[in-house]
Design a protein around this motif. Structure first.
Motif, PDB file in Angstrom:
ATOM      1  N   GLU A 123       0.826  -1.204   0.000  1.00  0.00           N
ATOM      2  CA  GLU A 123       0.000   0.000   0.000  1.00  0.00           C
ATOM      3  C   GLU A 123       0.868   1.265   0.000  1.00  0.00           C
ATOM      4  O   GLU A 123       0.528   2.270  -0.640  1.00  0.00           O
ATOM      5  CB  GLU A 123      -0.924   0.003   1.213  1.00  0.00           C
ATOM      6  CG  GLU A 123      -2.041  -1.039   1.162  1.00  0.00           C
ATOM      7  CD  GLU A 123      -1.535  -2.454   1.433  1.00  0.00           C
ATOM      8  OE1 GLU A 123      -2.245  -3.425   1.096  1.00  0.00           O
ATOM      9  OE2 GLU A 123      -0.415  -2.577   1.981  1.00  0.00           O
ATOM     10  N   GLU A 124       1.988   1.221   0.719  1.00  0.00           N
ATOM     11  CA  GLU A 124       2.882   2.378   0.740  1.00  0.00           C
ATOM     12  C   GLU A 124       3.556   2.585  -0.618  1.00  0.00           C
ATOM     13  O   GLU A 124       3.749   3.725  -1.051  1.00  0.00           O
ATOM     14  CB  GLU A 124       3.940   2.197   1.827  1.00  0.00           C
ATOM     15  CG  GLU A 124       3.410   2.330   3.243  1.00  0.00           C
ATOM     16  CD  GLU A 124       4.466   2.054   4.285  1.00  0.00           C
ATOM     17  OE1 GLU A 124       4.355   2.607   5.394  1.00  0.00           O
ATOM     18  OE2 GLU A 124       5.418   1.294   4.013  1.00  0.00           O
ATOM     19  N   TRP A 125       3.906   1.477  -1.292  1.00  0.00           N
ATOM     20  CA  TRP A 125       4.499   1.597  -2.622  1.00  0.00           C
ATOM     21  C   TRP A 125       3.518   2.265  -3.587  1.00  0.00           C
ATOM     22  O   TRP A 125       3.881   3.168  -4.337  1.00  0.00           O
ATOM     23  CB  TRP A 125       4.901   0.226  -3.156  1.00  0.00           C
ATOM     24  CG  TRP A 125       6.173  -0.323  -2.599  1.00  0.00           C
ATOM     25  CD1 TRP A 125       6.314  -1.431  -1.804  1.00  0.00           C
ATOM     26  CD2 TRP A 125       7.498   0.187  -2.787  1.00  0.00           C
ATOM     27  NE1 TRP A 125       7.635  -1.627  -1.493  1.00  0.00           N
ATOM     28  CE2 TRP A 125       8.386  -0.645  -2.086  1.00  0.00           C
ATOM     29  CE3 TRP A 125       8.016   1.282  -3.487  1.00  0.00           C
ATOM     30  CZ2 TRP A 125       9.759  -0.431  -2.065  1.00  0.00           C
ATOM     31  CZ3 TRP A 125       9.389   1.507  -3.461  1.00  0.00           C
ATOM     32  CH2 TRP A 125      10.239   0.650  -2.755  1.00  0.00           C
ATOM     33  N   ILE A 126       2.262   1.818  -3.560  1.00  0.00           N
ATOM     34  CA  ILE A 126       1.263   2.373  -4.473  1.00  0.00           C
ATOM     35  C   ILE A 126       0.978   3.836  -4.155  1.00  0.00           C
ATOM     36  O   ILE A 126       0.764   4.658  -5.056  1.00  0.00           O
ATOM     37  CB  ILE A 126      -0.029   1.544  -4.409  1.00  0.00           C
ATOM     38  CG1 ILE A 126       0.225   0.107  -4.886  1.00  0.00           C
ATOM     39  CG2 ILE A 126      -1.120   2.180  -5.252  1.00  0.00           C
ATOM     40  CD1 ILE A 126       0.697   0.004  -6.319  1.00  0.00           C
ATOM     41  N   LYS A 138      -0.587   8.454 -10.003  1.00  0.00           N
ATOM     42  CA  LYS A 138       0.265   8.114 -11.127  1.00  0.00           C
ATOM     43  C   LYS A 138       0.933   6.753 -10.908  1.00  0.00           C
ATOM     44  O   LYS A 138       0.944   6.234  -9.788  1.00  0.00           O
ATOM     45  CB  LYS A 138       1.341   9.191 -11.321  1.00  0.00           C
ATOM     46  CG  LYS A 138       0.790  10.541 -11.743  1.00  0.00           C
ATOM     47  CD  LYS A 138       1.918  11.518 -12.003  1.00  0.00           C
ATOM     48  CE  LYS A 138       1.397  12.855 -12.506  1.00  0.00           C
ATOM     49  NZ  LYS A 138       2.512  13.808 -12.771  1.00  0.00           N
ATOM     50  N   PRO A 139       1.508   6.168 -11.967  1.00  0.00           N
ATOM     51  CA  PRO A 139       2.228   4.901 -11.795  1.00  0.00           C
ATOM     52  C   PRO A 139       3.494   5.096 -10.963  1.00  0.00           C
ATOM     53  O   PRO A 139       4.002   6.209 -10.811  1.00  0.00           O
ATOM     54  CB  PRO A 139       2.570   4.494 -13.228  1.00  0.00           C
ATOM     55  CG  PRO A 139       1.696   5.320 -14.110  1.00  0.00           C
ATOM     56  CD  PRO A 139       1.424   6.585 -13.372  1.00  0.00           C
ATOM     57  N   VAL A 140       3.984   4.001 -10.429  1.00  0.00           N
ATOM     58  CA  VAL A 140       5.219   3.988  -9.654  1.00  0.00           C
ATOM     59  C   VAL A 140       6.259   3.205 -10.451  1.00  0.00           C
ATOM     60  O   VAL A 140       5.960   2.114 -10.944  1.00  0.00           O
ATOM     61  CB  VAL A 140       4.994   3.356  -8.263  1.00  0.00           C
ATOM     62  CG1 VAL A 140       6.296   3.320  -7.473  1.00  0.00           C
ATOM     63  CG2 VAL A 140       3.927   4.129  -7.501  1.00  0.00           C
ATOM     64  N   PRO A 141       7.485   3.720 -10.614  1.00  0.00           N
ATOM     65  CA  PRO A 141       8.482   3.023 -11.426  1.00  0.00           C
ATOM     66  C   PRO A 141       8.927   1.719 -10.776  1.00  0.00           C
ATOM     67  O   PRO A 141       9.004   1.601  -9.549  1.00  0.00           O
ATOM     68  CB  PRO A 141       9.635   4.032 -11.509  1.00  0.00           C
ATOM     69  CG  PRO A 141       9.471   4.895 -10.293  1.00  0.00           C
ATOM     70  CD  PRO A 141       8.001   4.985 -10.058  1.00  0.00           C
ATOM     71  N   VAL A 171       4.115   0.564 -12.103  1.00  0.00           N
ATOM     72  CA  VAL A 171       3.221  -0.215 -11.234  1.00  0.00           C
ATOM     73  C   VAL A 171       1.916   0.554 -11.074  1.00  0.00           C
ATOM     74  O   VAL A 171       1.906   1.689 -10.597  1.00  0.00           O
ATOM     75  CB  VAL A 171       3.870  -0.471  -9.865  1.00  0.00           C
ATOM     76  CG1 VAL A 171       2.965  -1.350  -9.004  1.00  0.00           C
ATOM     77  CG2 VAL A 171       5.230  -1.128 -10.034  1.00  0.00           C
ATOM     78  N   LEU A 172       0.820  -0.069 -11.480  1.00  0.00           N
ATOM     79  CA  LEU A 172      -0.473   0.616 -11.496  1.00  0.00           C
ATOM     80  C   LEU A 172      -1.311   0.320 -10.264  1.00  0.00           C
ATOM     81  O   LEU A 172      -1.983   1.208  -9.737  1.00  0.00           O
ATOM     82  CB  LEU A 172      -1.253   0.215 -12.750  1.00  0.00           C
ATOM     83  CG  LEU A 172      -0.574   0.478 -14.089  1.00  0.00           C
ATOM     84  CD1 LEU A 172      -1.465   0.015 -15.235  1.00  0.00           C
ATOM     85  CD2 LEU A 172      -0.223   1.940 -14.251  1.00  0.00           C
ATOM     86  N   LEU A 182      -0.228  -5.077 -10.566  1.00  0.00           N
ATOM     87  CA  LEU A 182      -0.615  -4.805 -11.946  1.00  0.00           C
ATOM     88  C   LEU A 182       0.397  -3.824 -12.511  1.00  0.00           C
ATOM     89  O   LEU A 182       0.564  -2.714 -11.988  1.00  0.00           O
ATOM     90  CB  LEU A 182      -2.022  -4.225 -12.023  1.00  0.00           C
ATOM     91  CG  LEU A 182      -2.489  -3.771 -13.412  1.00  0.00           C
ATOM     92  CD1 LEU A 182      -2.586  -4.963 -14.361  1.00  0.00           C
ATOM     93  CD2 LEU A 182      -3.829  -3.054 -13.325  1.00  0.00           C
ATOM     94  N   VAL A 183       1.099  -4.229 -13.574  1.00  0.00           N
ATOM     95  CA  VAL A 183       2.152  -3.391 -14.141  1.00  0.00           C
ATOM     96  C   VAL A 183       1.875  -3.156 -15.617  1.00  0.00           C
ATOM     97  O   VAL A 183       1.110  -3.887 -16.255  1.00  0.00           O
ATOM     98  CB  VAL A 183       3.546  -4.029 -13.959  1.00  0.00           C
ATOM     99  CG1 VAL A 183       3.845  -4.231 -12.480  1.00  0.00           C
ATOM    100  CG2 VAL A 183       3.643  -5.339 -14.713  1.00  0.00           C
ATOM    101  N   HIS A 184       2.517  -2.125 -16.145  1.00  0.00           N
ATOM    102  CA  HIS A 184       2.396  -1.780 -17.564  1.00  0.00           C
ATOM    103  C   HIS A 184       3.789  -1.428 -18.073  1.00  0.00           C
ATOM    104  O   HIS A 184       4.507  -0.641 -17.451  1.00  0.00           O
ATOM    105  CB  HIS A 184       1.445  -0.592 -17.746  1.00  0.00           C
ATOM    106  CG  HIS A 184       1.064  -0.327 -19.171  1.00  0.00           C
ATOM    107  ND1 HIS A 184       1.921   0.266 -20.065  1.00  0.00           N
ATOM    108  CD2 HIS A 184      -0.076  -0.579 -19.859  1.00  0.00           C
ATOM    109  CE1 HIS A 184       1.323   0.376 -21.240  1.00  0.00           C
ATOM    110  NE2 HIS A 184       0.111  -0.136 -21.148  1.00  0.00           N
ATOM    111  N   LYS A 185       4.185  -2.018 -19.197  1.00  0.00           N
ATOM    112  CA  LYS A 185       5.493  -1.741 -19.766  1.00  0.00           C
ATOM    113  C   LYS A 185       5.608  -0.275 -20.179  1.00  0.00           C
ATOM    114  O   LYS A 185       4.652   0.317 -20.677  1.00  0.00           O
ATOM    115  CB  LYS A 185       5.752  -2.631 -20.984  1.00  0.00           C
ATOM    116  CG  LYS A 185       6.059  -4.077 -20.657  1.00  0.00           C
ATOM    117  CD  LYS A 185       6.403  -4.840 -21.926  1.00  0.00           C
ATOM    118  CE  LYS A 185       6.768  -6.280 -21.617  1.00  0.00           C
ATOM    119  NZ  LYS A 185       7.128  -7.026 -22.859  1.00  0.00           N
TER     120      LYS A 185
END
Length: 209
Positions: A123-126, A138-141, A171-172, A182-185
């Motif tokens: 949760e902290e990463w997101i 926003k996404p997280v690298p 990371v979404l 859930l990740v996106h290239k």
């Protein structure tokens, strides 16, 4: 006497006049600035002579930028492509003879997950994707071990034809039940965009749900 006429492409002319180094951010990014800052256990108020918190964060950030997970694994003799289990066919199954190949990988990476030493919870990463004063996340690298062939990777993730490499992703979202991200290239410019070229916000959730 004539009036001064400003060129129509005046802004482009100014952009070409680079005098020297600048602190302006010239690289466009879809990631928040705070998502690149490492977590440190240092007090905000420091005594005179001690390293300030901002400097300690910046030093650790630059140190982490020198690390490459693919190279770190390679130094230990680990091939990243062998980390993902593949289908075992009867004609390729090894026997107990000395000249036979090593047994193939059959255990998923999730078996070896250990979150005891993680500096942040999922949760902290997101939450690093939330910028002050903004309601959009926003996404997280991050880095993810993904197949180079997206189509075959979705159809058959354990195909023998797939080659897995460490890929830059955004990371979404995170699923608590499956404990998966859930990740996106990222594209060639390091951006996280959808099919229409728009930034992916709030984990890809649209206003229509």
């Amino acid at each position: 006497v004539t009036n001064f006429k400003m060129p129509e492409d005046f802004e482009s002319i100014l952009n070409k006049q680079v005098i020297g180094p600048t602190t302006q951010k010239l690289i466009k990014s879809d990631f928040p600035e705070q998502s690149f800052k490492p977590k440190v256990q240092i007090a905000f108020q420091r005594l005179p002579g001690q390293c300030p918190r901002e400097i300690a964060v910046e030093r650790r950030r630059r140190l982490y930028l020198t690390f490459d997970i693919a190279q770190l694994l390679k130094r230990k003799g680990i091939d990243s492509n062998d980390l993902m289990p593949k289908h075992n066919y009867p004609d390729n199954m090894p026997t107990l003879e000395k000249k036979d190949p090593v047994f193939p990988t059959y255990l998923p990476l999730q078996v070896f997950d250990n979150t005891e030493y993680d500096c942040r919870t999922p949760e902290e990463w997101i939450s690093l994707g939330l910028e002050p004063g903004s309601h959009d996340r926003k996404p997280v690298p991050g880095k993810a071990l993904l197949p180079t062939d997206d189509v075959l990777g979705h159809d058959d993730p354990k195909s023998q034809k797939l080659i897995y490499t460490w890929t830059d992703v955004g990371v979404l979202d995170y699923d608590k039940e499956t404990m998966l991200y859930l990740v996106h290239k990222t594209d060639k410019n390091g951006l996280v965009r959808d099919e229409e070229g728009k930034p992916i916000l709030n984990g890809g959730m649209t206003p229509e749900g």
